[in-house]
Design a protein around this motif. Structure first.
Motif, PDB file in Angstrom:
ATOM      1  N   GLU A  16       0.675  -1.303   0.334  1.00 57.41           N
ATOM      2  CA  GLU A  16       0.107  -0.270   0.225  1.00 57.41           C
ATOM      3  C   GLU A  16       0.873   1.448  -0.203  1.00 57.41           C
ATOM      4  O   GLU A  16       1.906   1.513   0.591  1.00 57.41           O
ATOM      5  CB  GLU A  16      -0.790   0.177   0.953  1.00 57.41           C
ATOM      6  N   LYS A  20       1.912   3.354  -6.766  1.00 54.38           N
ATOM      7  CA  LYS A  20       1.675   2.307  -8.436  1.00 54.38           C
ATOM      8  C   LYS A  20       0.894   3.459  -9.093  1.00 54.38           C
ATOM      9  O   LYS A  20       0.872   3.442 -10.458  1.00 54.38           O
ATOM     10  CB  LYS A  20       0.515   1.411  -8.309  1.00 54.38           C
ATOM     11  N   PRO A  44      -9.141  -4.586  -6.729  1.00 52.33           N
ATOM     12  CA  PRO A  44     -10.494  -5.664  -7.746  1.00 52.33           C
ATOM     13  C   PRO A  44     -11.305  -3.825  -7.615  1.00 52.33           C
ATOM     14  O   PRO A  44     -10.713  -3.284  -7.606  1.00 52.33           O
ATOM     15  CB  PRO A  44     -11.015  -5.772  -6.078  1.00 52.33           C
ATOM     16  N   TYR A  73     -11.362 -12.460  -5.163  1.00 54.67           N
ATOM     17  CA  TYR A  73     -10.775 -12.360  -5.483  1.00 54.67           C
ATOM     18  C   TYR A  73     -10.587 -11.993  -7.388  1.00 54.67           C
ATOM     19  O   TYR A  73     -10.133 -12.050  -7.803  1.00 54.67           O
ATOM     20  CB  TYR A  73      -9.200 -11.631  -5.242  1.00 54.67           C
ATOM     21  N   ARG A  77     -11.920 -10.967 -10.732  1.00 53.91           N
ATOM     22  CA  ARG A  77     -10.388 -10.997 -12.129  1.00 53.91           C
ATOM     23  C   ARG A  77     -10.979 -11.836 -12.840  1.00 53.91           C
ATOM     24  O   ARG A  77     -10.687 -10.888 -14.670  1.00 53.91           O
ATOM     25  CB  ARG A  77      -9.607 -12.147 -11.578  1.00 53.91           C
ATOM     26  N   ASP A  98      -3.027  -1.972 -12.352  1.00 55.54           N
ATOM     27  CA  ASP A  98      -2.845  -1.573 -10.695  1.00 55.54           C
ATOM     28  C   ASP A  98      -3.280  -3.028 -10.319  1.00 55.54           C
ATOM     29  O   ASP A  98      -4.720  -2.907  -9.438  1.00 55.54           O
ATOM     30  CB  ASP A  98      -3.511  -0.319 -10.711  1.00 55.54           C
ATOM     31  N   ARG A  99      -2.454  -3.541  -9.554  1.00 56.51           N
ATOM     32  CA  ARG A  99      -2.832  -4.967  -9.284  1.00 56.51           C
ATOM     33  C   ARG A  99      -3.192  -6.048 -10.074  1.00 56.51           C
ATOM     34  O   ARG A  99      -4.245  -5.624 -11.096  1.00 56.51           O
ATOM     35  CB  ARG A  99      -3.867  -5.097  -7.485  1.00 56.51           C
ATOM     36  N   TYR A 100      -2.473  -6.705  -9.590  1.00 60.80           N
ATOM     37  CA  TYR A 100      -3.586  -8.084 -10.711  1.00 60.80           C
ATOM     38  C   TYR A 100      -2.663  -9.527 -10.005  1.00 60.80           C
ATOM     39  O   TYR A 100      -2.460  -9.798  -9.014  1.00 60.80           O
ATOM     40  CB  TYR A 100      -2.497  -8.223 -12.405  1.00 60.80           C
ATOM     41  N   SER A 103      -0.497 -10.070  -7.001  1.00 60.06           N
ATOM     42  CA  SER A 103      -1.132  -9.372  -5.488  1.00 60.06           C
ATOM     43  C   SER A 103      -2.141 -10.835  -5.004  1.00 60.06           C
ATOM     44  O   SER A 103      -1.963 -10.950  -3.765  1.00 60.06           O
ATOM     45  CB  SER A 103      -2.128  -8.590  -5.412  1.00 60.06           C
ATOM     46  N   THR A 104      -2.640 -11.292  -5.390  1.00 57.18           N
ATOM     47  CA  THR A 104      -3.332 -12.913  -5.003  1.00 57.18           C
ATOM     48  C   THR A 104      -2.236 -13.642  -4.515  1.00 57.18           C
ATOM     49  O   THR A 104      -2.651 -14.120  -3.204  1.00 57.18           O
ATOM     50  CB  THR A 104      -4.037 -12.830  -6.187  1.00 57.18           C
ATOM     51  N   TYR A 107      -0.729 -11.117  -1.146  1.00 54.04           N
ATOM     52  CA  TYR A 107      -1.549 -11.478  -0.112  1.00 54.04           C
ATOM     53  C   TYR A 107      -2.923 -12.544   0.952  1.00 54.04           C
ATOM     54  O   TYR A 107      -2.440 -12.492   1.424  1.00 54.04           O
ATOM     55  CB  TYR A 107      -2.861 -10.325  -0.579  1.00 54.04           C
ATOM     56  N   GLN A 108      -3.000 -13.469  -0.739  1.00 57.83           N
ATOM     57  CA  GLN A 108      -3.863 -14.668   0.264  1.00 57.83           C
ATOM     58  C   GLN A 108      -3.149 -15.659   0.203  1.00 57.83           C
ATOM     59  O   GLN A 108      -3.701 -16.412   1.107  1.00 57.83           O
ATOM     60  CB  GLN A 108      -5.226 -14.658  -0.647  1.00 57.83           C
ATOM     61  N   ARG A 153      -3.051  10.277   1.749  1.00 57.14           N
ATOM     62  CA  ARG A 153      -3.869  10.027   0.669  1.00 57.14           C
ATOM     63  C   ARG A 153      -4.708  10.026   1.203  1.00 57.14           C
ATOM     64  O   ARG A 153      -6.503  10.587   1.160  1.00 57.14           O
ATOM     65  CB  ARG A 153      -3.493   9.091   0.048  1.00 57.14           C
TER      66      ARG A 153
HETATM   67  P1  TYD Z   1      -6.784  -0.681  -2.582  1.00 56.27           P
HETATM   68  O1  TYD Z   1      -7.319   0.652  -2.249  1.00 56.27           O
HETATM   69  O2  TYD Z   1      -7.061  -0.634  -4.091  1.00 56.27           O
HETATM   70  O3  TYD Z   1      -5.076  -0.378  -2.405  1.00 56.27           O
HETATM   71  P2  TYD Z   1      -3.630  -0.128  -3.398  1.00 56.27           P
HETATM   72  O4  TYD Z   1      -4.127   1.079  -3.956  1.00 56.27           O
HETATM   73  O5  TYD Z   1      -2.938  -0.079  -2.825  1.00 56.27           O
HETATM   74  O6  TYD Z   1      -3.564  -0.821  -4.621  1.00 56.27           O
HETATM   75  O7  TYD Z   1      -6.953  -2.029  -2.046  1.00 56.27           O
HETATM   76  C1  TYD Z   1      -6.891  -3.169  -2.567  1.00 56.27           C
HETATM   77  C2  TYD Z   1      -6.682  -4.073  -1.888  1.00 56.27           C
HETATM   78  O8  TYD Z   1      -6.727  -5.174  -1.705  1.00 56.27           O
HETATM   79  C3  TYD Z   1      -5.152  -3.999  -1.267  1.00 56.27           C
HETATM   80  O9  TYD Z   1      -4.672  -3.720  -0.005  1.00 56.27           O
HETATM   81  C4  TYD Z   1      -4.119  -4.935  -1.947  1.00 56.27           C
HETATM   82  C5  TYD Z   1      -5.965  -5.974  -2.306  1.00 56.27           C
HETATM   83  N1  TYD Z   1      -5.869  -7.891  -2.934  1.00 56.27           N
HETATM   84  C6  TYD Z   1      -5.526  -8.806  -2.168  1.00 56.27           C
HETATM   85  O10 TYD Z   1      -5.760  -8.969  -0.965  1.00 56.27           O
HETATM   86  N2  TYD Z   1      -5.816  -9.515  -3.114  1.00 56.27           N
HETATM   87  C7  TYD Z   1      -5.742  -9.208  -4.683  1.00 56.27           C
HETATM   88  O11 TYD Z   1      -5.534 -10.507  -5.370  1.00 56.27           O
HETATM   89  C8  TYD Z   1      -5.653  -8.370  -5.395  1.00 56.27           C
HETATM   90  C9  TYD Z   1      -5.926  -7.152  -6.084  1.00 56.27           C
HETATM   91  C10 TYD Z   1      -5.690  -6.820  -4.140  1.00 56.27           C
END
Ligand code: TYD
Length: 219
Positions: A16, A20, A44, A73, A77, A98-100, A103-104, A107-108, A153
């Protein structure tokens, strides 16, 4: 570009507040100036079904178990790929996300110790098929720097004090996330570029542009 006719999929990952979205906009502007179609997207929440899933996923009042969260998630996707990514690539656009998938995985999987990252890899492949990223930038910075930026932010957008479900997690978790992205980059060297993100916006952008230009042979 290397892939004439077909587009390219470029993802941006990191903890975070690593910057990005700012970098995606700067790269998109520069690419559009060369006459290319550029599509900016994020996860997402990039589709109408996805934006409902995003609200659920980021809402601190819910506390789904790890598998439920993963499936949400992946549903987001799948819809994103069908409605946004695949059509844009077919038109020959450059898609900046922005994330794909990573991230999964991080994070997961890697950061939580509940679901085997190898299962997530398989599910990601099932969901996106051949729409795997061609190039992935990891914007890397210390957790304290990223979280402070995320808080700033929130202050600017009036969302102070309402950290989402992920921002509420402890520092140790965010550091595992950071380490997860770095671990991925070590394995798939061809695809990843790690960019130090605790620097001036312009300096970071120039590094991203250099890497991009080398990959796609732009002079
Ligand atoms: P977001 O507000 O878009 O945060 P950032 O600006 O950091 O991208 O929140 C997305 C959140 O979702 C972020 O904490 C990460 C999480 N996330 C997952 O845990 N798994 C995933 O597959 C994706 C795409 C996001």
């Amino acid at each position: 570009m290397a892939t004439s006719g077909a587009g390219s999929l470029i993802s941006f990952e990191g903890i975070e507040g690593c910057g990005k979205s700012t970098q995606i906009v700067l790269l998109a502007e520069r690419l559009r100036a060369t006459g290319r179609e550029v599509v900016i997207s994020r996860e997402p929440g990039a589709t109408s079904l996805g934006s409902e899933l995003r609200k659920i996923l980021l809402d601190p009042t819910y506390d789904p178990d790890a598998l439920t969260e993963l499936l949400l998630y992946l549903a987001d996707r799948r819809e994103h790929r069908r409605l946004v990514i695949a059509p844009a690539l077919q038109r020959g656009a450059l898609v900046l996300i922005d994330r794909y998938v990573d991230s999964t995985w991080v994070y997961q999987g890697f950061a939580q110790d509940e679901i085997e990252p190898s299962l997530i890899e398989r599910l990601n492949r099932l969901v996106v098929g051949d729409n795997w990223p061609d190039l992935t930038f990891i914007l890397d910075c210390p957790v304290a720097v990223g979280l402070e930026r995320a808080r700033e932010r929130n202050r600017e957008t009036g969302a102070e004090g309402v950290a989402d479900r992920f921002e509420q997690r402890h520092l140790e978790f965010h550091d595992r996330v950071r380490q997860g992205f770095l671990a991925l980059a070590k394995v798939e060297k061809e695809r990843f570029r790690v960019i130090a993100a605790d620097r001036e916006v312009e300096t970071i952008h120039n590094d991203i542009w250099r890497e991009f230009s080398l990959k796609y042979a732009i002079s």
